[in-house]
Motif scaffolding. Sequence first.
Motif, mmCIF file in Angstrom:
data_model
loop_
_atom_site.group_PDB
_atom_site.id
_atom_site.type_symbol
_atom_site.label_atom_id
_atom_site.label_comp_id
_atom_site.label_asym_id
_atom_site.label_seq_id
_atom_site.Cartn_x
_atom_site.Cartn_y
_atom_site.Cartn_z
ATOM 1 N N LEU A 11 0.825 -1.208 0.000
ATOM 2 C CA LEU A 11 0.000 0.000 0.000
ATOM 3 C C LEU A 11 0.857 1.255 0.000
ATOM 4 C CD1 LEU A 11 -2.729 1.453 0.260
ATOM 5 C CD2 LEU A 11 -2.481 1.242 2.726
ATOM 6 N N VAL A 12 1.823 1.309 0.899
ATOM 7 C CA VAL A 12 2.678 2.496 0.997
ATOM 8 C C VAL A 12 3.467 2.707 -0.290
ATOM 9 C CG1 VAL A 12 4.661 3.489 2.215
ATOM 10 C CG2 VAL A 12 2.833 2.410 3.511
ATOM 11 N N ALA A 13 4.113 1.659 -0.778
ATOM 12 C CA ALA A 13 4.921 1.783 -1.995
ATOM 13 C C ALA A 13 4.048 2.097 -3.206
ATOM 14 C CB ALA A 13 5.708 0.496 -2.238
ATOM 15 N N GLY A 14 2.901 1.454 -3.303
ATOM 16 C CA GLY A 14 2.015 1.685 -4.440
ATOM 17 C C GLY A 14 1.439 3.089 -4.448
ATOM 18 N N VAL A 15 1.051 3.596 -3.275
ATOM 19 C CA VAL A 15 0.505 4.954 -3.197
ATOM 20 C C VAL A 15 1.583 5.984 -3.501
ATOM 21 C CG1 VAL A 15 -0.453 6.667 -1.612
ATOM 22 C CG2 VAL A 15 -1.422 4.379 -1.687
ATOM 23 N N LEU A 16 2.783 5.794 -2.945
ATOM 24 C CA LEU A 16 3.878 6.725 -3.234
ATOM 25 C C LEU A 16 4.212 6.736 -4.719
ATOM 26 C CD1 LEU A 16 6.296 6.095 -0.225
ATOM 27 C CD2 LEU A 16 4.893 8.122 -0.638
ATOM 28 N N ALA A 17 4.287 5.557 -5.317
ATOM 29 C CA ALA A 17 4.597 5.477 -6.746
ATOM 30 C C ALA A 17 3.474 6.087 -7.576
ATOM 31 C CB ALA A 17 4.834 4.025 -7.157
ATOM 32 N N LEU A 47 21.762 -5.112 -10.452
ATOM 33 C CA LEU A 47 22.680 -3.970 -10.508
ATOM 34 C C LEU A 47 23.785 -4.053 -9.459
ATOM 35 C CD1 LEU A 47 20.061 -1.123 -11.034
ATOM 36 C CD2 LEU A 47 21.625 -2.079 -12.739
ATOM 37 N N GLY A 48 23.639 -4.965 -8.500
ATOM 38 C CA GLY A 48 24.643 -5.118 -7.457
ATOM 39 C C GLY A 48 24.640 -3.985 -6.443
ATOM 40 N N VAL A 49 23.486 -3.375 -6.225
ATOM 41 C CA VAL A 49 23.388 -2.284 -5.255
ATOM 42 C C VAL A 49 22.502 -2.711 -4.096
ATOM 43 C CG1 VAL A 49 23.742 -0.463 -6.956
ATOM 44 C CG2 VAL A 49 21.438 -1.212 -6.448
ATOM 45 N N SER A 50 22.612 -1.984 -2.993
ATOM 46 C CA SER A 50 21.757 -2.257 -1.845
ATOM 47 C C SER A 50 20.998 -0.987 -1.484
ATOM 48 C CB SER A 50 22.591 -2.735 -0.656
ATOM 49 O OG SER A 50 23.487 -1.719 -0.265
ATOM 50 N N THR A 51 20.000 -1.139 -0.654
ATOM 51 C CA THR A 51 19.193 0.014 -0.267
ATOM 52 C C THR A 51 19.968 0.887 0.714
ATOM 53 O OG1 THR A 51 18.178 -1.133 1.587
ATOM 54 C CG2 THR A 51 17.063 -1.286 -0.535
ATOM 55 N N PRO A 52 19.726 2.198 0.670
ATOM 56 C CA PRO A 52 20.420 3.083 1.600
ATOM 57 C C PRO A 52 19.805 3.064 2.996
ATOM 58 C CG PRO A 52 19.001 4.348 0.160
ATOM 59 C CD PRO A 52 18.943 2.919 -0.307
ATOM 60 N N LEU A 53 18.673 2.398 3.152
ATOM 61 C CA LEU A 53 17.969 2.364 4.434
ATOM 62 C C LEU A 53 17.929 0.947 4.977
ATOM 63 C CD1 LEU A 53 14.920 4.487 3.256
ATOM 64 C CD2 LEU A 53 16.861 5.308 4.590
ATOM 65 N N PRO A 54 18.087 0.778 6.282
ATOM 66 C CA PRO A 54 18.004 -0.565 6.859
ATOM 67 C C PRO A 54 16.553 -0.933 7.205
ATOM 68 C CG PRO A 54 18.683 0.981 8.533
ATOM 69 C CD PRO A 54 18.579 1.759 7.251
ATOM 70 N N GLY A 55 16.284 -2.199 7.328
ATOM 71 C CA GLY A 55 15.006 -2.686 7.831
ATOM 72 C C GLY A 55 13.825 -2.422 6.919
ATOM 73 N N LEU A 56 12.685 -2.118 7.555
ATOM 74 C CA LEU A 56 11.441 -1.925 6.832
ATOM 75 C C LEU A 56 11.509 -0.730 5.887
ATOM 76 C CD1 LEU A 56 8.582 -3.009 6.458
ATOM 77 C CD2 LEU A 56 7.854 -1.514 8.322
ATOM 78 N N GLY A 58 14.055 0.181 4.125
ATOM 79 C CA GLY A 58 14.714 -0.306 2.915
ATOM 80 C C GLY A 58 13.783 -1.138 2.050
ATOM 81 N N VAL A 59 12.928 -1.928 2.699
ATOM 82 C CA VAL A 59 11.956 -2.734 1.956
ATOM 83 C C VAL A 59 10.967 -1.818 1.238
ATOM 84 C CG1 VAL A 59 10.086 -4.416 2.174
ATOM 85 C CG2 VAL A 59 12.175 -4.715 3.497
ATOM 86 N N ILE A 60 10.493 -0.779 1.930
ATOM 87 C CA ILE A 60 9.553 0.159 1.317
ATOM 88 C C ILE A 60 10.234 0.928 0.193
ATOM 89 C CG2 ILE A 60 8.192 2.240 1.719
ATOM 90 C CD1 ILE A 60 7.524 1.100 4.492
ATOM 91 N N PHE A 61 11.479 1.332 0.377
ATOM 92 C CA PHE A 61 12.221 2.035 -0.672
ATOM 93 C C PHE A 61 12.374 1.161 -1.905
ATOM 94 C CE2 PHE A 61 16.244 3.095 -2.773
ATOM 95 C CZ PHE A 61 16.012 4.421 -3.095
ATOM 96 N N THR A 62 12.764 -0.092 -1.708
ATOM 97 C CA THR A 62 12.923 -1.031 -2.823
ATOM 98 C C THR A 62 11.596 -1.258 -3.534
ATOM 99 O OG1 THR A 62 14.723 -2.142 -1.663
ATOM 100 C CG2 THR A 62 13.680 -3.359 -3.447
ATOM 101 N N ALA A 63 10.530 -1.443 -2.754
ATOM 102 C CA ALA A 63 9.203 -1.645 -3.338
ATOM 103 C C ALA A 63 8.740 -0.400 -4.084
ATOM 104 C CB ALA A 63 8.200 -2.016 -2.253
ATOM 105 N N PHE A 64 9.061 0.783 -3.568
ATOM 106 C CA PHE A 64 8.694 2.038 -4.217
ATOM 107 C C PHE A 64 9.368 2.171 -5.577
ATOM 108 C CE2 PHE A 64 10.171 6.513 -4.755
ATOM 109 C CZ PHE A 64 8.966 7.048 -5.191
ATOM 110 N N ILE A 65 10.662 1.892 -5.642
ATOM 111 C CA ILE A 65 11.385 1.958 -6.916
ATOM 112 C C ILE A 65 10.813 0.938 -7.892
ATOM 113 C CG2 ILE A 65 13.635 1.641 -8.041
ATOM 114 C CD1 ILE A 65 13.431 4.203 -6.362
ATOM 115 N N GLY A 66 10.601 -0.282 -7.419
ATOM 116 C CA GLY A 66 10.027 -1.320 -8.281
ATOM 117 C C GLY A 66 8.610 -0.990 -8.715
ATOM 118 N N ALA A 67 7.812 -0.377 -7.829
ATOM 119 C CA ALA A 67 6.437 -0.006 -8.176
ATOM 120 C C ALA A 67 6.428 1.100 -9.223
ATOM 121 C CB ALA A 67 5.680 0.433 -6.928
ATOM 122 N N MET A 68 7.371 2.035 -9.134
ATOM 123 C CA MET A 68 7.448 3.076 -10.159
ATOM 124 C C MET A 68 7.767 2.463 -11.517
ATOM 125 S SD MET A 68 8.975 6.598 -8.558
ATOM 126 C CE MET A 68 10.624 6.143 -8.900
#
Length: 85
Positions: A11-17, A47-56, A58-68
Amino acid sequence: MDMVTWLIVGLVAGVLASLVVGGVGLVGNIVVGIVGAFVGGWMFRQLGVSTPLPGLGGVIFTAFIGAMVTLLLLHFIGGRRRTAP
């Protein structure tokens, strides 16, 4: 993660995207967010990169990029819909 967490992240990632790219409705945004989590995780691994944020965060950030990316692909494939005058 349990099912409720997946729904909240979706929900959070989809709404942000949807605010950035344009949404497909509440349920569609949740689905796009959940699919985006998988797409974002796959893209980051490739791409061999990791999220700049730890924990949840980072999961939301990754989901946000993927949702976009997912929403952009949906808009590209779906094209512009014309309405009757």
